[in-house]
Scaffold this active site. Structure first.
Site, PDB file in Angstrom:
ATOM      1  N   SER A   1       3.609   0.370  -1.669  1.00 48.79           N
ATOM      2  CA  SER A   1       2.649   1.134  -0.884  1.00 48.79           C
ATOM      3  C   SER A   1       3.509   1.235   0.473  1.00 48.79           C
ATOM      4  O   SER A   1       4.293   1.184   1.133  1.00 48.79           O
ATOM      5  CB  SER A   1       1.738  -0.284  -0.397  1.00 48.79           C
TER       6      SER A   1
ATOM      7  N   LYS B   1       0.540   4.459  -2.552  1.00 50.63           N
ATOM      8  CA  LYS B   1      -0.578   4.171  -1.809  1.00 50.63           C
ATOM      9  C   LYS B   1      -0.418   4.446  -0.614  1.00 50.63           C
ATOM     10  O   LYS B   1       1.262   3.987  -0.052  1.00 50.63           O
ATOM     11  CB  LYS B   1      -0.558   2.463  -2.019  1.00 50.63           C
TER      12      LYS B   1
ATOM     13  N   LYS C   1      -1.736   4.202   3.382  1.00 49.91           N
ATOM     14  CA  LYS C   1      -2.408   3.349   4.271  1.00 49.91           C
ATOM     15  C   LYS C   1      -3.525   4.195   4.840  1.00 49.91           C
ATOM     16  O   LYS C   1      -2.736   4.975   5.423  1.00 49.91           O
ATOM     17  CB  LYS C   1      -1.979   1.666   5.515  1.00 49.91           C
TER      18      LYS C   1
ATOM     19  N   ASP D   1      -5.719   2.960   0.824  1.00 46.92           N
ATOM     20  CA  ASP D   1      -6.410   1.174   1.434  1.00 46.92           C
ATOM     21  C   ASP D   1      -5.968   1.194   2.337  1.00 46.92           C
ATOM     22  O   ASP D   1      -5.157   1.764   3.413  1.00 46.92           O
ATOM     23  CB  ASP D   1      -5.052   0.967   0.745  1.00 46.92           C
TER      24      ASP D   1
ATOM     25  N   GLU E   1      -8.933   1.753  -1.935  1.00 49.19           N
ATOM     26  CA  GLU E   1      -8.573  -0.103  -1.655  1.00 49.19           C
ATOM     27  C   GLU E   1      -9.827  -0.540  -0.598  1.00 49.19           C
ATOM     28  O   GLU E   1      -9.403   0.025   0.708  1.00 49.19           O
ATOM     29  CB  GLU E   1      -7.362  -0.337  -1.614  1.00 49.19           C
TER      30      GLU E   1
ATOM     31  N   ASP F   1      -9.830  -6.248  -2.738  1.00 48.37           N
ATOM     32  CA  ASP F   1      -8.276  -6.439  -2.221  1.00 48.37           C
ATOM     33  C   ASP F   1      -8.944  -7.688  -1.633  1.00 48.37           C
ATOM     34  O   ASP F   1      -9.376  -8.629  -2.532  1.00 48.37           O
ATOM     35  CB  ASP F   1      -8.036  -5.626  -1.532  1.00 48.37           C
TER      36      ASP F   1
ATOM     37  N   LYS G   1      -4.252  -9.825  -6.329  1.00 47.92           N
ATOM     38  CA  LYS G   1      -2.864 -11.299  -5.836  1.00 47.92           C
ATOM     39  C   LYS G   1      -2.980 -12.249  -5.995  1.00 47.92           C
ATOM     40  O   LYS G   1      -3.439 -12.875  -6.114  1.00 47.92           O
ATOM     41  CB  LYS G   1      -2.820 -10.427  -4.467  1.00 47.92           C
TER      42      LYS G   1
ATOM     43  N   GLY H   1       0.562  -6.815  -3.336  1.00 53.27           N
ATOM     44  CA  GLY H   1       1.309  -7.204  -2.663  1.00 53.27           C
ATOM     45  C   GLY H   1       1.622  -7.909  -1.736  1.00 53.27           C
ATOM     46  O   GLY H   1       0.382  -7.108  -0.594  1.00 53.27           O
TER      47      GLY H   1
HETATM   48  O1  OSB Z   1      -3.726  -4.624   1.576  1.00 56.58           O
HETATM   49  O2  OSB Z   1      -2.880  -4.045  -0.234  1.00 56.58           O
HETATM   50  C1  OSB Z   1      -2.774  -5.271   0.833  1.00 56.58           C
HETATM   51  C2  OSB Z   1       0.201  -5.519   2.386  1.00 56.58           C
HETATM   52  C3  OSB Z   1       0.441  -6.972   3.152  1.00 56.58           C
HETATM   53  C4  OSB Z   1      -1.263  -7.619   3.498  1.00 56.58           C
HETATM   54  C5  OSB Z   1      -1.780  -6.718   2.186  1.00 56.58           C
HETATM   55  C6  OSB Z   1      -0.501  -5.486   1.759  1.00 56.58           C
HETATM   56  C7  OSB Z   1      -0.218  -5.136   1.764  1.00 56.58           C
HETATM   57  C8  OSB Z   1       0.167  -3.699   1.246  1.00 56.58           C
HETATM   58  C9  OSB Z   1       2.057  -3.877   1.195  1.00 56.58           C
HETATM   59  O3  OSB Z   1       0.037  -3.393   1.212  1.00 56.58           O
HETATM   60  C10 OSB Z   1       1.953  -4.239  -1.162  1.00 56.58           C
HETATM   61  C11 OSB Z   1       3.454  -4.876  -1.458  1.00 56.58           C
HETATM   62  O4  OSB Z   1       4.214  -3.717  -1.183  1.00 56.58           O
HETATM   63  O5  OSB Z   1       4.105  -5.804  -0.939  1.00 56.58           O
HETATM   64 MG    MG Z   2      -4.919  -3.538   0.493  1.00 53.24          MG
END
Ligand code: OSB
Ligand code: MG
Length: 371
Positions: A136, A162, A164, A189, A214, A239, A263, A291
Protein backbone atom coordinates in the site's frame (compact mmCIF):
# COMPACT_ATOMS: atom_id res chain seq x y z
CA UNK A 1 -5.43 -21.11 29.30
CA UNK A 2 -5.46 -19.17 32.53
CA UNK A 3 -3.95 -15.69 32.70
CA UNK A 4 -1.73 -15.06 35.72
CA UNK A 5 -0.63 -11.64 34.51
CA UNK A 6 -1.55 -9.24 31.73
CA UNK A 7 0.84 -6.57 30.51
CA UNK A 8 -0.32 -3.59 28.46
CA UNK A 9 2.20 -1.38 26.72
CA UNK A 10 1.70 1.88 24.93
CA UNK A 11 4.12 1.69 22.03
CA UNK A 12 5.53 4.37 19.77
CA UNK A 13 7.53 3.43 16.70
CA UNK A 14 8.63 5.82 13.97
CA UNK A 15 7.83 4.83 10.39
CA UNK A 16 10.64 4.73 7.81
CA UNK A 17 8.71 7.31 5.80
CA UNK A 18 5.55 9.34 6.36
CA UNK A 19 2.39 7.57 5.16
CA UNK A 20 -0.27 9.86 3.66
CA UNK A 21 -3.89 8.92 3.05
CA UNK A 22 -6.99 10.97 2.29
CA UNK A 23 -7.53 11.30 6.06
CA UNK A 24 -4.05 12.45 7.09
CA UNK A 25 -0.35 11.75 7.34
CA UNK A 26 1.22 9.34 9.81
CA UNK A 27 4.88 9.61 10.75
CA UNK A 28 4.76 7.65 13.99
CA UNK A 29 2.78 4.57 14.87
CA UNK A 30 1.17 4.70 18.31
CA UNK A 31 -0.47 1.43 19.30
CA UNK A 32 -0.89 -0.96 22.23
CA UNK A 33 0.85 -4.26 22.75
CA UNK A 34 -0.86 -6.89 24.89
CA UNK A 35 0.88 -9.78 26.64
CA UNK A 36 -1.16 -12.48 28.33
CA UNK A 37 1.04 -14.55 30.67
CA UNK A 38 -0.03 -18.00 31.79
CA UNK A 39 2.11 -20.14 34.13
CA UNK A 40 4.46 -21.14 31.36
CA UNK A 41 3.59 -19.26 28.17
CA UNK A 42 3.14 -15.72 26.87
CA UNK A 43 0.58 -14.86 24.21
CA UNK A 44 1.03 -11.67 22.20
CA UNK A 45 -1.55 -9.42 20.59
CA UNK A 46 -1.34 -6.04 18.89
CA UNK A 47 -4.09 -3.49 19.26
CA UNK A 48 -4.00 -1.62 15.93
CA UNK A 49 -5.50 1.66 17.12
CA UNK A 50 -3.68 4.88 16.32
CA UNK A 51 -3.14 8.08 18.22
CA UNK A 52 -6.01 9.85 16.44
CA UNK A 53 -9.57 8.80 15.61
CA UNK A 54 -9.30 9.32 11.83
CA UNK A 55 -9.37 5.83 10.33
CA UNK A 56 -11.56 4.52 13.15
CA UNK A 57 -13.12 6.04 16.25
CA UNK A 58 -10.85 3.96 18.49
CA UNK A 59 -7.60 5.48 19.74
CA UNK A 60 -4.80 4.42 22.08
CA UNK A 61 -6.66 6.30 24.82
CA UNK A 62 -10.07 4.72 24.27
CA UNK A 63 -8.63 1.21 23.89
CA UNK A 64 -6.50 1.59 27.03
CA UNK A 65 -9.62 2.62 28.94
CA UNK A 66 -11.63 -0.34 27.62
CA UNK A 67 -8.83 -2.73 28.48
CA UNK A 68 -8.10 -1.38 31.94
CA UNK A 69 -11.66 -0.83 33.10
CA UNK A 70 -13.61 -3.57 31.34
CA UNK A 71 -11.78 -6.21 29.34
CA UNK A 72 -9.03 -7.17 31.81
CA UNK A 73 -11.42 -7.42 34.79
CA UNK A 74 -13.68 -9.64 32.66
CA UNK A 75 -10.77 -11.88 31.67
CA UNK A 76 -9.66 -12.37 35.28
CA UNK A 77 -13.18 -12.94 36.47
CA UNK A 78 -13.72 -15.67 33.89
CA UNK A 79 -10.34 -17.25 34.63
CA UNK A 80 -9.91 -20.26 32.36
CA UNK A 81 -10.39 -20.22 28.56
CA UNK A 82 -10.50 -23.44 26.56
CA UNK A 83 -10.53 -21.77 23.16
CA UNK A 84 -10.00 -18.21 21.82
CA UNK A 85 -13.66 -18.22 20.73
CA UNK A 86 -14.51 -18.05 24.46
CA UNK A 87 -12.84 -14.63 24.53
CA UNK A 88 -15.18 -13.43 21.81
CA UNK A 89 -18.15 -14.76 23.62
CA UNK A 90 -17.05 -13.10 26.86
CA UNK A 91 -16.68 -9.69 25.17
CA UNK A 92 -19.85 -9.94 23.08
CA UNK A 93 -22.02 -7.86 25.47
CA UNK A 94 -19.63 -4.91 24.98
CA UNK A 95 -20.54 -2.95 21.90
CA UNK A 96 -17.90 -2.34 19.25
CA UNK A 97 -14.43 -1.34 20.51
CA UNK A 98 -13.30 -4.07 18.13
CA UNK A 99 -9.61 -3.19 18.09
CA UNK A 100 -9.41 -3.28 21.87
CA UNK A 101 -11.16 -6.65 22.08
CA UNK A 102 -9.23 -8.10 19.17
CA UNK A 103 -5.86 -7.60 20.84
CA UNK A 104 -6.74 -10.01 23.68
CA UNK A 105 -8.33 -12.51 21.36
CA UNK A 106 -5.13 -12.44 19.27
CA UNK A 107 -3.03 -13.10 22.39
CA UNK A 108 -5.26 -16.07 23.31
CA UNK A 109 -4.95 -17.43 19.76
CA UNK A 110 -1.17 -17.25 20.13
CA UNK A 111 -1.40 -19.06 23.49
CA UNK A 112 -3.82 -21.63 22.07
CA UNK A 113 -1.52 -22.40 19.14
CA UNK A 114 1.56 -22.55 21.41
CA UNK A 115 -0.07 -24.93 23.89
CA UNK A 116 -1.29 -27.09 20.98
CA UNK A 117 2.25 -27.09 19.59
CA UNK A 118 0.92 -25.77 16.29
CA UNK A 119 1.61 -22.75 14.15
CA UNK A 120 -1.06 -20.07 14.43
CA UNK A 121 -1.77 -20.58 10.73
CA UNK A 122 -2.53 -24.29 11.31
CA UNK A 123 -4.53 -23.54 14.45
CA UNK A 124 -6.72 -21.17 12.41
CA UNK A 125 -7.29 -23.83 9.76
CA UNK A 126 -4.92 -22.29 7.22
CA UNK A 127 -4.00 -24.29 4.14
CA UNK A 128 -1.09 -22.38 2.56
CA UNK A 129 2.61 -22.41 3.35
CA UNK A 130 3.22 -19.21 1.39
CA UNK A 131 1.04 -16.13 1.05
CA UNK A 132 1.00 -13.55 -1.74
CA UNK A 133 1.51 -9.94 -0.81
CA UNK A 134 1.11 -6.51 -2.30
CA UNK A 135 1.98 -3.11 -0.93
CA UNK A 136 0.00 0.00 0.00
CA UNK A 137 1.63 3.23 -1.16
CA UNK A 138 0.73 6.57 0.38
CA UNK A 139 0.00 9.82 -1.45
CA UNK A 140 3.16 11.71 -2.42
CA UNK A 141 3.40 15.47 -2.92
CA UNK A 142 5.81 14.84 -5.77
CA UNK A 143 4.59 12.25 -8.28
CA UNK A 144 8.19 11.26 -9.01
CA UNK A 145 8.43 9.94 -5.43
CA UNK A 146 5.41 7.70 -6.07
CA UNK A 147 6.98 6.45 -9.33
CA UNK A 148 10.18 5.69 -7.45
CA UNK A 149 8.24 3.77 -4.80
CA UNK A 150 6.32 1.72 -7.36
CA UNK A 151 9.50 0.92 -9.25
CA UNK A 152 11.34 -0.11 -6.11
CA UNK A 153 8.59 -2.36 -4.78
CA UNK A 154 7.88 -3.96 -8.15
CA UNK A 155 11.54 -4.81 -8.24
CA UNK A 156 11.27 -6.37 -4.77
CA UNK A 157 8.58 -8.67 -6.15
CA UNK A 158 5.39 -7.26 -4.57
CA UNK A 159 2.40 -8.78 -6.38
CA UNK A 160 0.22 -5.68 -6.57
CA UNK A 161 0.43 -1.96 -5.98
CA UNK A 162 -2.28 -0.25 -3.94
CA UNK A 163 -2.30 3.47 -4.62
CA UNK A 164 -3.90 5.86 -2.15
CA UNK A 165 -6.09 8.41 -3.89
CA UNK A 166 -7.93 11.57 -2.83
CA UNK A 167 -9.72 14.36 -4.70
CA UNK A 168 -7.19 16.08 -6.95
CA UNK A 169 -4.85 13.07 -6.71
CA UNK A 170 -6.84 10.42 -8.50
CA UNK A 171 -7.46 9.99 -12.24
CA UNK A 172 -4.29 11.73 -13.36
CA UNK A 173 -2.17 9.81 -10.83
CA UNK A 174 -3.55 6.45 -11.97
CA UNK A 175 -3.19 7.46 -15.64
CA UNK A 176 0.41 8.46 -15.03
CA UNK A 177 1.15 5.12 -13.40
CA UNK A 178 -0.45 3.17 -16.27
CA UNK A 179 1.56 5.16 -18.82
CA UNK A 180 4.76 4.59 -16.92
CA UNK A 181 4.35 0.99 -15.73
CA UNK A 182 1.83 -0.58 -18.11
CA UNK A 183 -0.76 -3.08 -16.95
CA UNK A 184 0.77 -4.03 -13.58
CA UNK A 185 -1.62 -5.41 -10.92
CA UNK A 186 -2.89 -2.20 -9.38
CA UNK A 187 -5.78 -0.93 -7.27
CA UNK A 188 -6.77 2.34 -5.60
CA UNK A 189 -7.81 3.10 -2.01
CA UNK A 190 -9.81 6.29 -1.39
CA UNK A 191 -10.34 5.93 2.36
CA UNK A 192 -13.85 7.43 2.07
CA UNK A 193 -12.80 10.60 0.26
CA UNK A 194 -15.72 10.73 -2.21
CA UNK A 195 -19.52 10.96 -2.36
CA UNK A 196 -22.14 10.05 -4.96
CA UNK A 197 -21.59 13.53 -6.43
CA UNK A 198 -18.30 12.13 -7.72
CA UNK A 199 -19.79 9.27 -9.77
CA UNK A 200 -18.64 10.77 -13.08
CA UNK A 201 -15.10 11.15 -11.81
CA UNK A 202 -15.01 7.64 -10.32
CA UNK A 203 -16.33 6.21 -13.62
CA UNK A 204 -13.25 7.63 -15.33
CA UNK A 205 -11.20 5.12 -13.32
CA UNK A 206 -12.90 2.26 -15.18
CA UNK A 207 -10.59 2.72 -18.17
CA UNK A 208 -7.50 1.77 -16.13
CA UNK A 209 -8.34 -1.88 -15.42
CA UNK A 210 -7.88 -1.55 -11.67
CA UNK A 211 -8.30 -4.77 -9.68
CA UNK A 212 -10.67 -2.84 -7.41
CA UNK A 213 -11.36 0.50 -5.79
CA UNK A 214 -11.29 0.35 -2.00
CA UNK A 215 -13.77 2.28 0.16
CA UNK A 216 -14.58 5.19 -2.19
CA UNK A 217 -17.53 6.47 -0.12
CA UNK A 218 -18.34 7.18 3.52
CA UNK A 219 -16.77 5.07 6.26
CA UNK A 220 -20.17 4.03 7.62
CA UNK A 221 -22.00 3.51 4.33
CA UNK A 222 -23.23 0.36 2.60
CA UNK A 223 -26.17 1.91 0.71
CA UNK A 224 -24.48 4.47 -1.53
CA UNK A 225 -21.74 1.98 -2.32
CA UNK A 226 -24.42 -0.29 -3.82
CA UNK A 227 -25.62 2.57 -6.04
CA UNK A 228 -22.06 3.37 -7.04
CA UNK A 229 -21.23 -0.27 -7.85
CA UNK A 230 -24.12 -0.30 -10.34
CA UNK A 231 -22.39 2.56 -12.19
CA UNK A 232 -18.87 1.14 -12.13
CA UNK A 233 -17.22 -1.78 -13.87
CA UNK A 234 -14.34 -1.68 -11.40
CA UNK A 235 -15.17 -3.88 -8.38
CA UNK A 236 -15.68 -2.04 -5.10
CA UNK A 237 -13.87 -3.44 -2.08
CA UNK A 238 -15.09 -2.32 1.32
CA UNK A 239 -12.67 -1.66 4.18
CA UNK A 240 -13.93 0.88 6.77
CA UNK A 241 -17.61 -0.09 6.38
CA UNK A 242 -17.17 -3.72 7.47
CA UNK A 243 -16.95 -4.30 11.23
CA UNK A 244 -18.54 -7.73 11.52
CA UNK A 245 -19.95 -10.81 9.84
CA UNK A 246 -23.34 -9.07 9.84
CA UNK A 247 -21.94 -6.00 8.05
CA UNK A 248 -20.35 -8.28 5.46
CA UNK A 249 -23.55 -10.26 4.95
CA UNK A 250 -25.61 -7.11 4.42
CA UNK A 251 -23.07 -5.43 2.13
CA UNK A 252 -22.86 -8.55 -0.04
CA UNK A 253 -26.64 -8.88 -0.15
CA UNK A 254 -27.03 -5.24 -1.21
CA UNK A 255 -24.31 -5.49 -3.86
CA UNK A 256 -22.20 -2.84 -2.15
CA UNK A 257 -18.99 -4.83 -2.40
CA UNK A 258 -17.51 -7.49 -4.68
CA UNK A 259 -14.34 -8.01 -2.65
CA UNK A 260 -13.70 -7.56 1.08
CA UNK A 261 -10.62 -6.28 2.85
CA UNK A 262 -10.48 -8.16 6.16
CA UNK A 263 -8.58 -6.36 8.91
CA UNK A 264 -8.44 -8.46 12.03
CA UNK A 265 -8.62 -5.51 14.44
CA UNK A 266 -11.42 -3.73 12.61
CA UNK A 267 -13.70 -6.79 12.73
CA UNK A 268 -12.90 -7.67 16.34
CA UNK A 269 -10.54 -10.59 15.96
CA UNK A 270 -9.33 -13.68 14.17
CA UNK A 271 -12.48 -15.70 14.89
CA UNK A 272 -14.71 -13.05 13.32
CA UNK A 273 -12.24 -12.79 10.43
CA UNK A 274 -12.66 -16.53 9.88
CA UNK A 275 -16.45 -16.22 9.89
CA UNK A 276 -16.34 -13.40 7.35
CA UNK A 277 -13.86 -15.41 5.27
CA UNK A 278 -16.20 -18.44 5.28
CA UNK A 279 -19.23 -16.35 4.35
CA UNK A 280 -17.37 -14.70 1.50
CA UNK A 281 -16.11 -18.05 0.26
CA UNK A 282 -19.67 -19.35 0.15
CA UNK A 283 -20.86 -16.20 -1.69
CA UNK A 284 -18.02 -16.13 -4.22
CA UNK A 285 -16.52 -12.95 -2.79
CA UNK A 286 -12.69 -12.98 -2.69
CA UNK A 287 -11.02 -11.52 0.39
CA UNK A 288 -7.57 -10.21 1.23
CA UNK A 289 -5.88 -9.14 4.43
CA UNK A 290 -5.64 -5.39 5.02
CA UNK A 291 -2.98 -3.73 7.14
CA UNK A 292 -2.73 -1.08 9.84
CA UNK A 293 1.02 -0.40 9.58
CA UNK A 294 1.51 -3.13 12.17
CA UNK A 295 4.62 -3.97 14.11
CA UNK A 296 5.91 -7.50 13.63
CA UNK A 297 3.45 -8.87 16.15
CA UNK A 298 0.25 -7.77 14.41
CA UNK A 299 1.93 -8.60 11.11
CA UNK A 300 2.50 -12.19 12.26
CA UNK A 301 -1.22 -12.58 12.99
CA UNK A 302 -1.98 -11.16 9.54
CA UNK A 303 0.37 -13.66 7.88
CA UNK A 304 -1.40 -16.49 9.71
CA UNK A 305 -4.99 -15.52 8.82
CA UNK A 306 -4.01 -15.05 5.17
CA UNK A 307 -3.33 -18.81 4.91
CA UNK A 308 -7.10 -19.45 4.81
CA UNK A 309 -8.08 -20.54 1.29
CA UNK A 310 -10.39 -17.67 0.26
CA UNK A 311 -7.64 -15.07 0.82
CA UNK A 312 -7.09 -15.26 -2.92
CA UNK A 313 -5.92 -11.70 -3.60
CA UNK A 314 -2.55 -10.29 -2.47
CA UNK A 315 -2.84 -8.54 0.91
CA UNK A 316 -1.28 -5.40 2.39
CA UNK A 317 0.98 -7.49 4.65
CA UNK A 318 4.28 -6.11 3.36
CA UNK A 319 7.64 -7.04 4.86
CA UNK A 320 8.95 -5.50 8.11
CA UNK A 321 11.53 -3.38 6.28
CA UNK A 322 8.82 -1.48 4.39
CA UNK A 323 7.82 0.12 7.71
CA UNK A 324 10.64 -0.13 10.24
CA UNK A 325 14.35 0.44 10.75
CA UNK A 326 14.01 -1.99 13.63
CA UNK A 327 11.09 -4.40 13.98
CA UNK A 328 10.33 -5.90 17.40
CA UNK A 329 10.38 -9.54 16.22
CA UNK A 330 13.04 -11.99 15.08
CA UNK A 331 13.30 -12.92 12.35
CA UNK A 332 11.58 -10.05 10.53
CA UNK A 333 8.71 -10.69 8.17
CA UNK A 334 10.54 -11.05 4.85
CA UNK A 335 9.12 -10.93 1.36
CA UNK A 336 10.64 -13.44 -1.07
CA UNK A 337 11.74 -12.32 -4.55
CA UNK A 338 8.47 -13.72 -5.95
CA UNK A 339 6.29 -11.50 -3.74
CA UNK A 340 5.39 -14.19 -1.25
CA UNK A 341 5.94 -14.57 2.47
CA UNK A 342 6.86 -18.03 3.70
CA UNK A 343 4.54 -18.87 6.58
CA UNK A 344 6.40 -19.90 9.73
CA UNK A 345 5.61 -23.39 11.03
CA UNK A 346 6.87 -23.03 14.59
CA UNK A 347 4.27 -22.92 17.42
CA UNK A 348 2.20 -19.77 17.87
CA UNK A 349 2.77 -16.59 15.84
CA UNK A 350 6.06 -18.06 14.64
CA UNK A 351 8.20 -14.93 15.08
CA UNK A 352 9.97 -14.24 18.39
CA UNK A 353 9.17 -10.95 20.09
CA UNK A 354 12.44 -9.28 21.13
CA UNK A 355 12.07 -8.07 24.76
CA UNK A 356 14.82 -5.40 24.61
CA UNK A 357 13.27 -3.81 21.53
CA UNK A 358 9.76 -4.01 22.92
CA UNK A 359 11.08 -2.26 26.02
CA UNK A 360 12.84 0.36 23.90
CA UNK A 361 9.62 1.42 22.14
CA UNK A 362 7.38 1.24 25.24
CA UNK A 363 6.17 4.65 26.45
CA UNK A 364 3.84 3.43 29.22
CA UNK A 365 3.23 0.11 30.88
CA UNK A 366 0.52 -1.40 33.01
CA UNK A 367 0.84 -4.77 34.70
CA UNK A 368 -2.25 -6.44 36.15
CA UNK A 369 -2.01 -9.72 38.06
CA UNK A 370 -4.77 -12.19 38.87
CA UNK A 371 -6.54 -11.87 42.20
O1 OSB B 1 -7.07 2.04 4.42
O2 OSB B 1 -6.03 0.22 4.26
C1 OSB B 1 -6.13 1.35 4.75
C2 OSB B 1 -3.05 2.10 6.87
C3 OSB B 1 -3.62 2.71 7.96
C4 OSB B 1 -4.99 2.90 7.98
C5 OSB B 1 -5.76 2.48 6.90
C6 OSB B 1 -5.19 1.85 5.80
C7 OSB B 1 -3.80 1.70 5.79
C8 OSB B 1 -3.09 1.12 4.65
C9 OSB B 1 -1.72 0.56 4.92
O3 OSB B 1 -3.50 1.13 3.52
C10 OSB B 1 -1.68 -0.92 4.93
C11 OSB B 1 -0.37 -1.42 5.51
O4 OSB B 1 0.63 -1.37 4.80
O5 OSB B 1 -0.35 -1.83 6.68
MG1 MG C 1 -8.26 0.89 3.13
Amino acid sequence: MKAEKIVLRKMRMTLNAPFQTSFGTQTVRDFILVEVHTKDLIGYGECVVSGQPFYSEETVGTAWHMMEDFLIPMIFEKGEFNHPDDVNELFAPIRRNNMAKSAFEAAYWDLYAKQSNMSLAKALGGTKDKIEVGISLGIEADIEDLYRNVEQYLEQGYRRMKIKIAPGKDVQVIRGLRERFGNIPMMADANSAYTLDDVALLKQLDEFNLMMIEQPLAHDDIIDHASLQKELNTPICLDESIHSYEDARKAIELGSTRIINIKVGRVGGLSESKRIHDLCQEKGIPVWCGGMLESGIGRAHNVAITTLPNFTLPGDTAGSSRYWKEDIIAPWVEVNADGTITVPDTPGIGYKPVPELIEKYTTAIKVVTRG
